[in-house]
Enzyme design. Sequence first.
Site, PDB file in Angstrom:
ATOM      1  N   SER A  70       0.831  -1.226   0.003  1.00 25.59           N
ATOM      2  CA  SER A  70      -0.059   0.150  -0.055  1.00 25.59           C
ATOM      3  C   SER A  70       0.831   1.237  -0.052  1.00 25.59           C
ATOM      4  CB  SER A  70      -0.948  -0.039   1.206  1.00 25.59           C
ATOM      5  OG  SER A  70      -1.257   1.351   1.540  1.00 25.59           O
ATOM      6  N   GLY A 122     -15.747   7.504   6.113  1.00 27.87           N
ATOM      7  CA  GLY A 122     -17.149   7.194   5.730  1.00 27.87           C
ATOM      8  C   GLY A 122     -17.327   7.164   4.230  1.00 27.87           C
ATOM      9  N   SER A 124     -16.235   5.120   2.149  1.00 23.41           N
ATOM     10  CA  SER A 124     -16.320   3.654   1.414  1.00 23.41           C
ATOM     11  C   SER A 124     -14.829   3.559   0.646  1.00 23.41           C
ATOM     12  CB  SER A 124     -17.467   3.475   0.572  1.00 23.41           C
ATOM     13  OG  SER A 124     -18.550   3.338   1.203  1.00 23.41           O
ATOM     14  N   SER A 125     -13.735   3.712   1.431  1.00 25.45           N
ATOM     15  CA  SER A 125     -12.456   3.463   0.602  1.00 25.45           C
ATOM     16  C   SER A 125     -12.345   1.925   0.583  1.00 25.45           C
ATOM     17  CB  SER A 125     -11.254   4.230   1.416  1.00 25.45           C
ATOM     18  OG  SER A 125     -11.455   4.121   2.702  1.00 25.45           O
ATOM     19  N   SER A 126     -13.101   1.302   1.669  1.00 28.89           N
ATOM     20  CA  SER A 126     -12.626  -0.212   1.910  1.00 28.89           C
ATOM     21  C   SER A 126     -13.537  -0.874   0.634  1.00 28.89           C
ATOM     22  CB  SER A 126     -12.966  -0.800   3.068  1.00 28.89           C
ATOM     23  OG  SER A 126     -14.283  -0.550   3.610  1.00 28.89           O
ATOM     24  N   ASP A 170     -22.286   0.076  -0.764  1.00 33.93           N
ATOM     25  CA  ASP A 170     -21.022   0.786  -1.026  1.00 33.93           C
ATOM     26  C   ASP A 170     -20.493  -0.123  -2.326  1.00 33.93           C
ATOM     27  OD1 ASP A 170     -21.696   2.007   1.306  1.00 33.93           O
ATOM     28  OD2 ASP A 170     -20.111   1.066   2.565  1.00 33.93           O
ATOM     29  N   TYR A 220     -22.381  -0.173  14.542  1.00 36.29           N
ATOM     30  CA  TYR A 220     -22.812  -0.506  13.249  1.00 36.29           C
ATOM     31  C   TYR A 220     -23.548  -2.115  13.490  1.00 36.29           C
ATOM     32  CZ  TYR A 220     -23.710  -1.223   8.480  1.00 36.29           C
ATOM     33  OH  TYR A 220     -24.156  -1.616   7.047  1.00 36.29           O
TER      34      TYR A 220
HETATM   35  C1  GLA Z   1     -21.822   1.712   5.606  1.00 36.28           C
HETATM   36  C2  GLA Z   1     -22.147   0.480   5.197  1.00 36.28           C
HETATM   37  C3  GLA Z   1     -23.338   0.140   4.310  1.00 36.28           C
HETATM   38  C4  GLA Z   1     -24.710   1.097   4.795  1.00 36.28           C
HETATM   39  C5  GLA Z   1     -24.253   2.530   5.464  1.00 36.28           C
HETATM   40  C6  GLA Z   1     -25.322   2.996   6.154  1.00 36.28           C
HETATM   41  O1  GLA Z   1     -21.598   2.512   4.722  1.00 36.28           O
HETATM   42  O2  GLA Z   1     -21.369  -0.337   4.480  1.00 36.28           O
HETATM   43  O3  GLA Z   1     -23.767  -1.077   3.799  1.00 36.28           O
HETATM   44  O4  GLA Z   1     -25.332   0.091   5.771  1.00 36.28           O
HETATM   45  O5  GLA Z   1     -23.115   2.239   6.258  1.00 36.28           O
HETATM   46  O6  GLA Z   1     -26.359   3.330   5.443  1.00 36.28           O
END
Ligand code: GLA
Length: 382
Positions: A70, A122, A124-126, A170, A220
Amino acid sequence: MLHPKQHLIESFRRWCRGRDPLLVSCAPGRVNLVGEHTDYNDGLALPMTLDRAVYVAVNDSLTGLHELRSLNYQESISCKPGAWPEVSHAHWATYVAGMIQELPPPKPVAMMIYGDIPLGAGLSSSAALEMAAGLALEKLRNTPIDPLQMARIGQTVEHKYAKVKCGIMDQIVSRVGRAGHALFLDCQKLEWKHVPIRNQDAQFMVIDSRVKRQLAHSKYNERRAECHRTLQSIRVASPQINSLRQIQLPQIRSLKESVLRQRLQHVFDENERVRQACSAITDSDWNSLGMILSASHESLRTDYEVSCEELDFLVTQAESCPGVFGARMMGGGFGGCSINLVRTENAHLAAEAVSAAYEEKYRYRARIHVLDKGMEAHAEWL
Ligand code: GLA
Protein backbone atom coordinates in the site's frame (compact mmCIF):
# COMPACT_ATOMS: atom_id res chain seq x y z
CA MET A 1 0.85 16.98 -8.96
CA LEU A 2 0.80 13.57 -10.68
CA HIS A 3 -2.55 11.89 -11.32
CA PRO A 4 -2.94 9.05 -8.76
CA LYS A 5 -2.87 6.42 -11.51
CA GLN A 6 0.38 7.79 -12.91
CA HIS A 7 1.89 8.03 -9.45
CA LEU A 8 0.95 4.39 -8.87
CA ILE A 9 2.47 3.19 -12.15
CA GLU A 10 5.75 5.00 -11.48
CA SER A 11 5.93 3.74 -7.91
CA PHE A 12 5.17 0.22 -9.11
CA ARG A 13 8.15 0.35 -11.49
CA ARG A 14 10.46 1.40 -8.65
CA TRP A 15 9.04 -1.30 -6.37
CA CYS A 16 9.37 -4.05 -9.00
CA ARG A 17 12.87 -2.99 -10.15
CA GLY A 18 11.89 -1.57 -13.52
CA ARG A 19 8.98 -3.91 -14.37
CA ASP A 20 5.75 -2.24 -15.48
CA PRO A 21 2.37 -3.35 -14.15
CA LEU A 22 0.45 -5.64 -16.51
CA LEU A 23 -2.79 -3.89 -15.74
CA VAL A 24 -4.31 -1.12 -13.65
CA SER A 25 -7.82 -1.08 -12.22
CA CYS A 26 -9.72 1.51 -10.26
CA ALA A 27 -12.97 1.84 -8.31
CA PRO A 28 -14.43 5.01 -6.76
CA GLY A 29 -15.54 5.84 -3.23
CA ARG A 30 -19.10 7.00 -2.69
CA VAL A 31 -21.41 9.45 -1.04
CA ASN A 32 -24.96 8.51 -0.15
CA LEU A 33 -27.51 11.23 -0.91
CA VAL A 34 -30.20 9.56 1.19
CA GLY A 35 -31.22 6.03 2.27
CA GLU A 36 -29.05 5.37 5.31
CA HIS A 37 -29.11 2.07 7.23
CA THR A 38 -31.70 0.77 4.79
CA ASP A 39 -29.55 -1.48 2.59
CA TYR A 40 -29.27 -4.32 5.11
CA ASN A 41 -33.02 -4.07 5.66
CA ASP A 42 -33.80 -4.82 2.00
CA GLY A 43 -34.57 -1.11 1.58
CA LEU A 44 -33.83 1.70 -0.86
CA ALA A 45 -30.75 3.92 -1.13
CA LEU A 46 -29.52 6.68 -3.40
CA PRO A 47 -25.71 6.77 -3.47
CA MET A 48 -23.39 8.24 -6.10
CA THR A 49 -19.70 7.83 -6.82
CA LEU A 50 -16.96 10.27 -5.82
CA ASP A 51 -14.29 11.71 -8.09
CA ARG A 52 -11.79 9.90 -5.90
CA ALA A 53 -10.86 6.27 -6.16
CA VAL A 54 -8.62 3.37 -5.21
CA TYR A 55 -6.18 2.27 -7.93
CA VAL A 56 -4.56 -1.15 -8.12
CA ALA A 57 -1.53 -2.07 -10.27
CA VAL A 58 -0.62 -5.73 -10.81
CA ASN A 59 2.02 -7.97 -12.31
CA ASP A 60 3.16 -11.53 -11.59
CA SER A 61 5.13 -11.95 -8.40
CA LEU A 62 8.66 -13.29 -8.78
CA THR A 63 8.87 -14.68 -5.23
CA GLY A 64 6.18 -17.36 -5.34
CA LEU A 65 4.24 -15.35 -2.72
CA HIS A 66 1.51 -12.76 -3.13
CA GLU A 67 3.34 -9.46 -2.60
CA LEU A 68 0.98 -6.65 -1.53
CA ARG A 69 2.02 -3.04 -1.05
CA SER A 70 0.00 0.00 0.00
CA LEU A 71 1.43 3.35 -1.01
CA ASN A 72 -0.92 5.18 1.33
CA TYR A 73 0.33 3.24 4.35
CA GLN A 74 3.87 2.70 3.00
CA GLU A 75 3.62 -0.90 4.05
CA SER A 76 4.26 -4.29 2.38
CA ILE A 77 2.71 -7.65 3.25
CA SER A 78 3.54 -11.06 1.72
CA CYS A 79 1.52 -14.23 1.95
CA LYS A 80 1.57 -17.73 0.52
CA PRO A 81 -1.17 -18.46 -2.00
CA GLY A 82 -4.07 -19.99 -0.06
CA ALA A 83 -2.70 -18.79 3.30
CA TRP A 84 -3.84 -15.79 5.34
CA PRO A 85 -1.50 -12.87 6.22
CA GLU A 86 -1.11 -12.04 9.91
CA VAL A 87 -3.01 -8.77 9.99
CA SER A 88 -5.88 -7.39 12.07
CA HIS A 89 -9.50 -7.30 10.81
CA ALA A 90 -9.42 -3.61 9.90
CA HIS A 91 -6.00 -3.71 8.20
CA TRP A 92 -5.89 -2.63 4.53
CA ALA A 93 -4.38 -6.00 3.52
CA THR A 94 -7.43 -7.83 4.95
CA TYR A 95 -9.59 -6.45 2.13
CA VAL A 96 -7.06 -7.31 -0.58
CA ALA A 97 -6.19 -10.75 0.79
CA GLY A 98 -9.92 -11.42 1.22
CA MET A 99 -10.60 -10.68 -2.46
CA ILE A 100 -7.60 -12.85 -3.44
CA GLN A 101 -8.94 -15.64 -1.24
CA GLU A 102 -12.38 -15.41 -2.89
CA LEU A 103 -11.05 -14.93 -6.44
CA PRO A 104 -7.67 -16.71 -6.53
CA PRO A 105 -5.51 -15.55 -9.44
CA PRO A 106 -3.80 -18.18 -11.66
CA LYS A 107 -0.32 -17.14 -10.40
CA PRO A 108 0.95 -15.28 -7.31
CA VAL A 109 0.62 -11.51 -7.78
CA ALA A 110 2.63 -8.38 -7.03
CA MET A 111 -0.13 -5.88 -6.28
CA MET A 112 0.36 -2.22 -5.40
CA ILE A 113 -2.46 -0.04 -4.12
CA TYR A 114 -2.91 3.69 -4.00
CA GLY A 115 -5.98 5.83 -3.47
CA ASP A 116 -7.04 9.43 -2.99
CA ILE A 117 -10.23 8.74 -0.99
CA PRO A 118 -9.83 10.11 2.56
CA LEU A 119 -9.35 7.01 4.72
CA GLY A 120 -11.72 6.16 7.55
CA ALA A 121 -14.00 9.08 6.69
CA GLY A 122 -17.07 7.02 5.79
CA LEU A 123 -16.53 7.47 2.04
CA SER A 124 -16.21 3.73 1.40
CA SER A 125 -12.52 3.48 0.73
CA SER A 126 -12.71 -0.20 1.77
CA ALA A 127 -15.49 -1.06 -0.72
CA ALA A 128 -13.51 0.78 -3.41
CA LEU A 129 -10.42 -1.24 -2.49
CA GLU A 130 -12.40 -4.49 -2.74
CA MET A 131 -13.90 -3.55 -6.10
CA ALA A 132 -10.59 -2.32 -7.57
CA ALA A 133 -8.78 -5.49 -6.43
CA GLY A 134 -11.71 -7.58 -7.69
CA LEU A 135 -11.61 -5.99 -11.15
CA ALA A 136 -7.86 -6.64 -11.40
CA LEU A 137 -8.37 -10.28 -10.35
CA GLU A 138 -11.24 -10.66 -12.83
CA LYS A 139 -8.88 -9.65 -15.66
CA LEU A 140 -6.13 -11.98 -14.47
CA ARG A 141 -8.57 -14.90 -14.24
CA ASN A 142 -9.86 -14.08 -17.71
CA THR A 143 -13.45 -14.91 -16.74
CA PRO A 144 -16.09 -12.17 -16.62
CA ILE A 145 -17.76 -11.60 -13.27
CA ASP A 146 -21.23 -10.13 -13.15
CA PRO A 147 -21.09 -6.72 -11.33
CA LEU A 148 -23.66 -7.81 -8.73
CA GLN A 149 -21.66 -10.95 -8.05
CA MET A 150 -18.52 -8.83 -7.66
CA ALA A 151 -20.32 -6.57 -5.16
CA ARG A 152 -21.46 -9.65 -3.22
CA ILE A 153 -17.90 -10.96 -3.05
CA GLY A 154 -16.80 -7.59 -1.62
CA GLN A 155 -19.57 -7.80 0.97
CA THR A 156 -18.51 -11.34 1.86
CA VAL A 157 -14.97 -10.07 2.45
CA GLU A 158 -16.34 -7.45 4.88
CA HIS A 159 -18.42 -10.02 6.77
CA LYS A 160 -15.98 -12.89 6.81
CA TYR A 161 -12.58 -11.22 7.17
CA ALA A 162 -13.12 -7.58 8.27
CA LYS A 163 -15.99 -8.62 10.60
CA VAL A 164 -18.25 -5.73 9.59
CA LYS A 165 -21.81 -6.82 8.84
CA CYS A 166 -22.27 -4.17 6.16
CA GLY A 167 -25.03 -4.05 3.57
CA ILE A 168 -24.31 -4.07 -0.13
CA MET A 169 -24.80 -0.42 -1.13
CA ASP A 170 -21.14 0.65 -1.04
CA GLN A 171 -19.86 -2.22 -3.18
CA ILE A 172 -22.66 -1.93 -5.75
CA VAL A 173 -22.30 1.81 -6.29
CA SER A 174 -18.52 1.59 -6.45
CA ARG A 175 -18.79 -1.17 -9.07
CA VAL A 176 -21.68 0.11 -11.23
CA GLY A 177 -22.05 3.84 -10.43
CA ARG A 178 -22.00 6.17 -13.43
CA ALA A 179 -20.50 9.67 -13.66
CA GLY A 180 -23.12 12.42 -13.49
CA HIS A 181 -25.74 10.05 -12.04
CA ALA A 182 -27.04 8.97 -8.65
CA LEU A 183 -27.89 5.28 -8.28
CA PHE A 184 -31.43 4.41 -7.21
CA LEU A 185 -30.81 1.09 -5.53
CA ASP A 186 -33.43 -1.43 -4.48
CA CYS A 187 -31.70 -3.79 -2.06
CA GLN A 188 -34.60 -6.23 -1.98
CA LYS A 189 -34.74 -6.88 -5.71
CA LEU A 190 -31.02 -6.08 -6.06
CA GLU A 191 -31.86 -3.85 -9.00
CA TRP A 192 -30.74 -0.33 -9.77
CA LYS A 193 -31.44 2.62 -12.03
CA HIS A 194 -29.04 5.44 -12.96
CA VAL A 195 -30.67 8.79 -12.19
CA PRO A 196 -29.12 11.74 -14.09
CA ILE A 197 -28.26 14.79 -11.99
CA ARG A 198 -28.46 18.13 -13.77
CA ASN A 199 -27.15 20.44 -11.12
CA GLN A 200 -25.28 23.41 -12.51
CA ASP A 201 -27.04 25.64 -9.99
CA ALA A 202 -26.60 23.38 -6.96
CA GLN A 203 -23.73 21.27 -5.66
CA PHE A 204 -23.16 18.50 -3.18
CA MET A 205 -20.49 19.30 -0.65
CA VAL A 206 -18.97 16.73 1.71
CA ILE A 207 -17.66 17.95 5.05
CA ASP A 208 -15.37 15.56 6.89
CA SER A 209 -15.67 15.97 10.67
CA ARG A 210 -12.41 13.98 10.97
CA VAL A 211 -13.97 12.15 13.89
CA LYS A 212 -12.94 8.50 13.72
CA ARG A 213 -14.82 6.38 16.18
CA GLN A 214 -13.25 3.14 17.29
CA LEU A 215 -16.69 1.99 18.27
CA ALA A 216 -18.20 2.63 14.86
CA HIS A 217 -17.96 -0.96 13.68
CA SER A 218 -19.37 -2.50 16.83
CA LYS A 219 -22.19 0.08 17.00
CA TYR A 220 -22.97 -0.60 13.35
CA ASN A 221 -23.23 -4.34 14.05
CA GLU A 222 -25.38 -3.48 17.10
CA ARG A 223 -27.89 -1.58 14.90
CA ARG A 224 -28.04 -4.55 12.53
CA ALA A 225 -28.74 -6.84 15.46
CA GLU A 226 -31.52 -4.51 16.67
CA CYS A 227 -33.13 -4.62 13.23
CA HIS A 228 -32.93 -8.40 13.29
CA ARG A 229 -34.58 -8.44 16.73
CA THR A 230 -37.31 -6.09 15.45
CA LEU A 231 -38.04 -8.44 12.57
CA GLN A 232 -38.23 -11.44 14.92
CA SER A 233 -40.75 -9.64 17.19
CA ILE A 234 -42.93 -8.71 14.23
CA ARG A 235 -42.81 -12.19 12.81
CA VAL A 236 -44.41 -13.60 15.97
CA ALA A 237 -47.72 -12.07 14.89
CA SER A 238 -46.98 -11.78 11.14
CA PRO A 239 -44.83 -14.73 10.07
CA GLN A 240 -45.29 -13.84 6.39
CA ILE A 241 -42.99 -10.80 6.86
CA ASN A 242 -39.43 -11.54 5.79
CA SER A 243 -37.77 -8.15 5.96
CA LEU A 244 -38.27 -4.67 7.40
CA ARG A 245 -39.03 -3.48 3.87
CA GLN A 246 -42.50 -5.04 4.12
CA ILE A 247 -43.48 -3.27 7.32
CA GLN A 248 -46.56 -1.04 7.50
CA LEU A 249 -47.31 1.68 10.06
CA PRO A 250 -49.60 -0.42 12.34
CA GLN A 251 -46.79 -2.94 12.77
CA ILE A 252 -44.47 -0.18 13.97
CA ARG A 253 -47.03 0.89 16.55
CA SER A 254 -47.52 -2.68 17.71
CA LEU A 255 -43.88 -2.99 18.88
CA LYS A 256 -43.60 -2.90 22.65
CA GLU A 257 -39.94 -1.92 22.95
CA SER A 258 -39.61 1.81 22.24
CA VAL A 259 -36.02 1.53 20.93
CA LEU A 260 -37.12 -0.99 18.31
CA ARG A 261 -40.06 1.24 17.38
CA GLN A 262 -37.64 4.11 16.79
CA ARG A 263 -35.28 2.01 14.65
CA LEU A 264 -38.15 0.76 12.55
CA GLN A 265 -39.68 4.20 12.14
CA HIS A 266 -36.38 5.42 10.72
CA VAL A 267 -36.14 2.56 8.22
CA PHE A 268 -39.75 3.01 7.14
CA ASP A 269 -39.47 6.81 6.67
CA GLU A 270 -36.04 6.64 5.08
CA ASN A 271 -37.26 4.33 2.29
CA GLU A 272 -39.98 6.86 1.53
CA ARG A 273 -37.42 9.69 1.54
CA VAL A 274 -35.38 7.84 -1.10
CA ARG A 275 -38.41 7.68 -3.41
CA GLN A 276 -39.11 11.38 -2.87
CA ALA A 277 -35.45 12.31 -3.36
CA CYS A 278 -35.39 10.49 -6.67
CA SER A 279 -38.30 12.58 -7.97
CA ALA A 280 -36.75 15.78 -6.58
CA ILE A 281 -33.49 15.05 -8.46
CA THR A 282 -35.36 14.30 -11.66
CA ASP A 283 -37.21 17.64 -11.32
CA SER A 284 -34.04 19.49 -10.21
CA ASP A 285 -36.11 20.54 -7.19
CA TRP A 286 -33.32 21.44 -4.78
CA ASN A 287 -35.57 22.93 -2.11
CA SER A 288 -37.40 19.63 -1.71
CA LEU A 289 -34.21 17.59 -1.86
CA GLY A 290 -32.66 19.80 0.83
CA MET A 291 -35.65 19.25 3.11
CA ILE A 292 -35.38 15.50 2.57
CA LEU A 293 -31.69 15.54 3.54
CA SER A 294 -32.42 17.49 6.72
CA ALA A 295 -35.32 15.21 7.65
CA SER A 296 -33.05 12.21 7.16
CA HIS A 297 -30.51 13.72 9.54
CA GLU A 298 -33.13 14.30 12.21
CA SER A 299 -34.27 10.72 11.91
CA LEU A 300 -30.71 9.35 12.09
CA ARG A 301 -30.02 11.56 15.09
CA THR A 302 -33.13 10.86 17.13
CA ASP A 303 -34.65 7.57 15.95
CA TYR A 304 -31.68 5.58 14.72
CA GLU A 305 -29.19 7.29 17.09
CA VAL A 306 -26.11 7.01 14.89
CA SER A 307 -25.03 10.67 14.78
CA CYS A 308 -22.57 12.38 17.11
CA GLU A 309 -22.07 15.85 18.54
CA GLU A 310 -19.62 16.96 15.85
CA LEU A 311 -21.84 15.84 12.96
CA ASP A 312 -24.88 17.52 14.52
CA PHE A 313 -22.85 20.70 14.83
CA LEU A 314 -21.76 20.55 11.18
CA VAL A 315 -25.33 20.04 10.01
CA THR A 316 -26.79 22.84 12.16
CA GLN A 317 -24.09 25.27 11.08
CA ALA A 318 -24.55 24.41 7.40
CA GLU A 319 -28.31 24.78 7.61
CA SER A 320 -27.91 28.31 8.98
CA CYS A 321 -25.83 29.42 5.94
CA PRO A 322 -27.47 31.27 3.03
CA GLY A 323 -27.87 29.03 -0.02
CA VAL A 324 -27.74 25.71 1.86
CA PHE A 325 -30.82 23.65 0.95
CA GLY A 326 -30.22 20.90 3.49
CA ALA A 327 -27.61 18.73 5.17
CA ARG A 328 -27.26 15.43 6.94
CA MET A 329 -24.77 12.99 8.41
CA MET A 330 -23.79 10.31 5.96
CA GLY A 331 -22.81 6.64 6.04
CA GLY A 332 -22.64 4.32 9.05
CA GLY A 333 -22.40 7.25 11.51
CA PHE A 334 -20.64 8.02 14.83
CA GLY A 335 -18.18 10.18 12.89
CA GLY A 336 -17.14 10.65 9.28
CA CYS A 337 -18.79 13.15 6.94
CA SER A 338 -21.89 15.21 6.41
CA ILE A 339 -23.36 15.76 2.97
CA ASN A 340 -24.73 19.19 2.10
CA LEU A 341 -26.74 20.49 -0.82
CA VAL A 342 -25.87 24.09 -1.55
CA ARG A 343 -26.56 26.66 -4.26
CA THR A 344 -23.41 26.79 -6.41
CA GLU A 345 -22.90 30.53 -6.00
CA ASN A 346 -23.03 30.21 -2.19
CA ALA A 347 -20.87 27.10 -1.88
CA HIS A 348 -17.58 28.85 -1.23
CA LEU A 349 -18.89 31.14 1.52
CA ALA A 350 -20.89 28.35 3.16
CA ALA A 351 -17.81 26.09 3.23
CA GLU A 352 -15.75 28.86 4.83
CA ALA A 353 -18.38 29.70 7.43
CA VAL A 354 -18.94 26.08 8.51
CA SER A 355 -15.26 25.34 8.58
CA ALA A 356 -14.47 28.45 10.69
CA ALA A 357 -17.24 27.70 13.19
CA TYR A 358 -16.11 24.08 13.47
CA GLU A 359 -12.50 25.03 14.05
CA GLU A 360 -13.46 27.55 16.68
CA LYS A 361 -15.48 24.96 18.61
CA TYR A 362 -13.41 21.81 18.16
CA ARG A 363 -9.94 23.26 17.53
CA TYR A 364 -9.34 21.32 14.37
CA ARG A 365 -10.40 21.89 10.79
CA ALA A 366 -13.14 20.00 9.00
CA ARG A 367 -12.09 18.94 5.47
CA ILE A 368 -14.35 20.02 2.63
CA HIS A 369 -14.78 18.37 -0.78
CA VAL A 370 -17.11 19.72 -3.42
CA LEU A 371 -18.42 16.86 -5.52
CA ASP A 372 -17.99 16.92 -9.25
CA LYS A 373 -19.49 14.32 -11.56
CA GLY A 374 -18.17 11.16 -9.90
CA MET A 375 -16.28 8.43 -11.74
CA GLU A 376 -16.65 4.84 -12.92
CA ALA A 377 -14.87 1.64 -12.03
CA HIS A 378 -12.71 0.08 -14.73
CA ALA A 379 -9.65 -2.05 -15.43
CA GLU A 380 -7.28 -2.02 -18.38
CA TRP A 381 -4.25 -3.95 -19.60
CA LEU A 382 -1.30 -1.63 -20.10
C1 GLA B 1 -21.96 1.65 5.79
C2 GLA B 1 -22.24 0.26 5.21
C3 GLA B 1 -23.38 0.29 4.20
C4 GLA B 1 -24.61 1.00 4.78
C5 GLA B 1 -24.22 2.33 5.43
C6 GLA B 1 -25.37 2.95 6.16
O1 GLA B 1 -21.48 2.48 4.78
O2 GLA B 1 -21.08 -0.26 4.59
O3 GLA B 1 -23.70 -1.02 3.77
O4 GLA B 1 -25.30 0.17 5.65
O5 GLA B 1 -23.15 2.19 6.34
O6 GLA B 1 -26.35 3.32 5.28
